[in-house]
Design an enzyme around this catalytic site. Structure first.
Site, PDB file in Angstrom:
ATOM      1  N   ASP A  89     -31.952  27.261 -34.457  1.00  0.00           N
ATOM      2  CA  ASP A  89     -31.898  28.323 -33.700  1.00  0.00           C
ATOM      3  C   ASP A  89     -32.157  29.764 -34.465  1.00  0.00           C
ATOM      4  O   ASP A  89     -31.564  29.955 -35.619  1.00  0.00           O
ATOM      5  CB  ASP A  89     -30.331  28.679 -33.582  1.00  0.00           C
ATOM      6  CG  ASP A  89     -29.847  27.561 -32.587  1.00  0.00           C
ATOM      7  OD1 ASP A  89     -30.363  26.813 -32.310  1.00  0.00           O
ATOM      8  OD2 ASP A  89     -28.620  27.832 -32.100  1.00  0.00           O
ATOM      9  N   LYS A 154     -31.259  31.907 -26.372  1.00  0.00           N
ATOM     10  CA  LYS A 154     -29.583  31.919 -26.765  1.00  0.00           C
ATOM     11  C   LYS A 154     -29.153  33.385 -26.718  1.00  0.00           C
ATOM     12  O   LYS A 154     -29.857  34.317 -27.142  1.00  0.00           O
ATOM     13  CB  LYS A 154     -29.613  31.204 -28.240  1.00  0.00           C
ATOM     14  CG  LYS A 154     -28.051  31.244 -28.711  1.00  0.00           C
ATOM     15  CD  LYS A 154     -28.132  30.363 -29.943  1.00  0.00           C
ATOM     16  CE  LYS A 154     -26.596  30.624 -30.848  1.00  0.00           C
ATOM     17  NZ  LYS A 154     -26.662  29.958 -32.153  1.00  0.00           N
ATOM     18  N   LYS A 183     -28.809  28.925 -23.858  1.00  0.00           N
ATOM     19  CA  LYS A 183     -27.869  28.676 -24.628  1.00  0.00           C
ATOM     20  C   LYS A 183     -26.795  29.867 -24.828  1.00  0.00           C
ATOM     21  O   LYS A 183     -27.190  30.892 -24.926  1.00  0.00           O
ATOM     22  CB  LYS A 183     -28.039  28.128 -26.078  1.00  0.00           C
ATOM     23  CG  LYS A 183     -26.920  27.917 -27.085  1.00  0.00           C
ATOM     24  CD  LYS A 183     -27.267  27.565 -28.192  1.00  0.00           C
ATOM     25  CE  LYS A 183     -26.143  27.461 -28.983  1.00  0.00           C
ATOM     26  NZ  LYS A 183     -26.477  26.906 -30.787  1.00  0.00           N
TER      27      LYS A 183
END
Length: 223
Positions: A89, A154, A183
């Site tokens: 990430d 995300k 996400k």
């Protein structure tokens, strides 16, 4: 698919200890969360603890500000993968977005994806930090991720001025389509929060409250 299997069980606090990481990994194995999400320092230890489980190790890159030079982020990624990370990430350069330099945002994504060619099973999620972005900026970055072939967009680091919102998730879902998963993270504390975002089409939830969410209890964790 269970709710637990869609949760990245997260501990990213600066003062995280070995004991807390061991507890995190034990919980992840017990509840069969998708991943544990830890800082790079704890990737190798987490990989050891989860070696005989289905739980993957996720780590964060350029965290939490995204302002590192791309070369530094790429080195972080390489070292994390060598230590056992299977999901990455990374925080985009938020200043580039605010300056309207979307070409630099795109170029950085492409460089991450070029490294991924060496590790085809690696999952890459980009963190937008939506609390600092306008709806138009969220849309533009999500579209670039779709063009480049990023695995996930995300919402948040959990360390900004705000976390996931229904509005930001809706934009990200609409722009990303079926090509890029979403996400949601930041401030997701309850089973109700989780179900809300899953019902919107989110594929992964990032939270430090995974155990309480699965058990339907209240947690005081704040990210």
């Amino acid at each position: 698919m269970t709710i637990a299997s869609m949760i990245d069980h997260t501990l990213l606090k600066a003062d995280a200890t070995n004991e807390q990481i061991e507890k995190l990994c034990h919980e992840a194995a017990q509840y069969e969360f998708a991943t544990v999400c830890v800082n790079p320092h704890y990737v190798s230890r987490s990989a050891e603890l989860l070696a005989n489980t289905k739980v993957k190790v996720c780590t964060v890159i350029g965290f939490p500000l995204g302002a590192n030079k791309t070369a530094v982020k790429l080195l972080e990624m390489e070292l994390a993968v060598q230590d056992g990370a299977e999901e990455i990430d990374y925080v985009i350069n938020i200043s580039d977005v605010k300056n309207g330099d979307f070409q630099s945002v795109k170029n950085e994504m492409k460089q991450f994806l070029k490294i991924k060619e060496k590790y085809p099973d690696l999952t890459i999620k980009i963190i937008l930090e939506v609390c600092y972005l306008t709806n138009d900026e969220i849309s533009k970055v999500s579209w670039i991720a779709r063009e480049c072939g990023i695995d996930y967009v995300k919402t948040s680091t959990g360390f900004g001025s705000g976390g996931a919102t229904e509005e930001s998730v809706q934009i990200m879902n609409e722009v990303s389509g079926d090509q890029v998963k979403v996400k949601a993270s930041g401030g997701i504390r309850t089973a109700e929060d989780t179900q809300k975002y899953l019902s919107m089409g989110v594929s992964r939830i990032g939270t430090s409250n995974g155990v309480s969410i699965v058990n339907g209890t209240l947690s005081t964790n704040d990210y």
